[in-house]
Design a protein around this motif. Sequence first.
Motif, PDB file in Angstrom:
ATOM      1  N   ASP A 151       0.740  -1.208  -0.138  1.00 43.54           N
ATOM      2  CA  ASP A 151       0.014   0.152   0.218  1.00 43.54           C
ATOM      3  C   ASP A 151       0.971   1.151   0.100  1.00 43.54           C
ATOM      4  O   ASP A 151       1.600   1.287   0.821  1.00 43.54           O
ATOM      5  N   PRO A 152       0.907   2.254  -1.078  1.00 47.48           N
ATOM      6  CA  PRO A 152       1.790   3.269  -1.132  1.00 47.48           C
ATOM      7  C   PRO A 152       1.398   4.368  -0.073  1.00 47.48           C
ATOM      8  O   PRO A 152       2.278   5.109   0.450  1.00 47.48           O
ATOM      9  N   ILE A 153       0.218   4.175   0.737  1.00 50.19           N
ATOM     10  CA  ILE A 153      -0.002   5.171   1.884  1.00 50.19           C
ATOM     11  C   ILE A 153       0.543   4.692   3.226  1.00 50.19           C
ATOM     12  O   ILE A 153       1.315   5.428   3.821  1.00 50.19           O
ATOM     13  N   THR A 154       0.331   3.535   3.455  1.00 47.99           N
ATOM     14  CA  THR A 154       0.777   3.035   4.844  1.00 47.99           C
ATOM     15  C   THR A 154       2.153   2.243   4.742  1.00 47.99           C
ATOM     16  O   THR A 154       2.852   2.157   5.753  1.00 47.99           O
ATOM     17  N   GLY A 155       2.455   1.778   3.373  1.00 45.23           N
ATOM     18  CA  GLY A 155       3.916   1.176   3.248  1.00 45.23           C
ATOM     19  C   GLY A 155       3.747  -0.484   3.884  1.00 45.23           C
ATOM     20  O   GLY A 155       4.469  -1.247   3.730  1.00 45.23           O
ATOM     21  N   TYR A 156       2.616  -0.917   3.987  1.00 41.80           N
ATOM     22  CA  TYR A 156       2.433  -2.294   4.642  1.00 41.80           C
ATOM     23  C   TYR A 156       1.501  -3.012   3.450  1.00 41.80           C
ATOM     24  O   TYR A 156       1.312  -2.586   2.530  1.00 41.80           O
ATOM     25  N   SER A 157       1.704  -4.241   3.780  1.00 42.54           N
ATOM     26  CA  SER A 157       0.969  -5.202   2.731  1.00 42.54           C
ATOM     27  C   SER A 157      -0.252  -4.962   2.439  1.00 42.54           C
ATOM     28  O   SER A 157      -0.990  -4.742   3.343  1.00 42.54           O
ATOM     29  N   LEU A 158      -0.750  -5.077   1.182  1.00 39.98           N
ATOM     30  CA  LEU A 158      -2.429  -4.939   0.881  1.00 39.98           C
ATOM     31  C   LEU A 158      -2.808  -6.339   1.658  1.00 39.98           C
ATOM     32  O   LEU A 158      -2.308  -7.220   1.897  1.00 39.98           O
ATOM     33  N   ARG A 159      -4.151  -6.176   1.690  1.00 43.94           N
ATOM     34  CA  ARG A 159      -4.858  -7.173   2.394  1.00 43.94           C
ATOM     35  C   ARG A 159      -4.634  -8.900   1.933  1.00 43.94           C
ATOM     36  O   ARG A 159      -4.511  -9.775   2.721  1.00 43.94           O
ATOM     37  N   ARG A 160      -4.529  -9.006   0.760  1.00 41.12           N
ATOM     38  CA  ARG A 160      -4.487 -10.140   0.051  1.00 41.12           C
ATOM     39  C   ARG A 160      -2.923 -10.656   0.428  1.00 41.12           C
ATOM     40  O   ARG A 160      -3.043 -11.841   0.732  1.00 41.12           O
ATOM     41  N   ARG A 161      -1.992  -9.818   0.304  1.00 47.18           N
ATOM     42  CA  ARG A 161      -0.661 -10.277   0.384  1.00 47.18           C
ATOM     43  C   ARG A 161      -0.546 -10.624   1.986  1.00 47.18           C
ATOM     44  O   ARG A 161       0.270 -11.493   2.421  1.00 47.18           O
ATOM     45  N   TYR A 162      -1.074  -9.637   2.811  1.00 44.39           N
ATOM     46  CA  TYR A 162      -1.192  -9.862   4.242  1.00 44.39           C
ATOM     47  C   TYR A 162      -1.594 -11.130   4.756  1.00 44.39           C
ATOM     48  O   TYR A 162      -0.952 -11.719   5.615  1.00 44.39           O
TER      49      TYR A 162
END
Length: 228
Positions: A169-180
């Motif tokens: 995610d470009p805003i949070t820098g964390y993995s998107l839901r699917r990848r997470y």
Amino acid sequence: EALRQYTLECLNLLDTAADVHLDTLVRVAQTAFGVETVLISLIDRDRQWFKAHCGQDARQTGRDLAFCAHALHEERFLVINDARQDERFFDNALVTGPPHVCFYAGAVLRDSSGLPLGTLCLIDHKPRQLDTAQLERLERCALLVENELIQRDALLAERARATLQANIDPITGYSLRRRYLQRMTAWLQERASQGALQVILVKLQNAVRLRKQQGVDFYEGVLQSLSH
């Protein structure tokens, strides 16, 4: 050795299908040098595996028997004119039995950082010698193989970067839901036998309304604060 093995595994070459460019190269080398067998050999933990081969059907042998495993310790070449007379190899099963290796010349194949991964090697069942010009030709052939490996390494790295970017995610820098969820599932499976686990879920309520009332910039700022 651990770094060399890791690099080899990252290339995803072991136990892969035939490569038309490398198959063509070993056939050309067989004709150019007039030898019985030409191999592109990659040295795995306990075996040597042939990415390309011409003149024999075997796809691998044990590392303990591999001439190529010895070649990894050389700067450029390992040349054995007559293995039957060499104290390192005279009792090797590949010398005393099929395919009755007598002559061996291996040029070391390296990755872009210089780590040795295997060899391009010439093999024959009778004694031979290579002159300086032939050794230079063998080195040029090995460079062609190295270029194929390096290009593959670069392509895999670019794909990995693209995959990573597509899942962040470009805003949070964390993995998107699917990848997470994929990573969380794998993490849970690894630790399922370690006893009880606790999971904390943090969720931003009324996200849609917040974005409409306060604007996108404010909404993204809240997400960044939560992530932090």
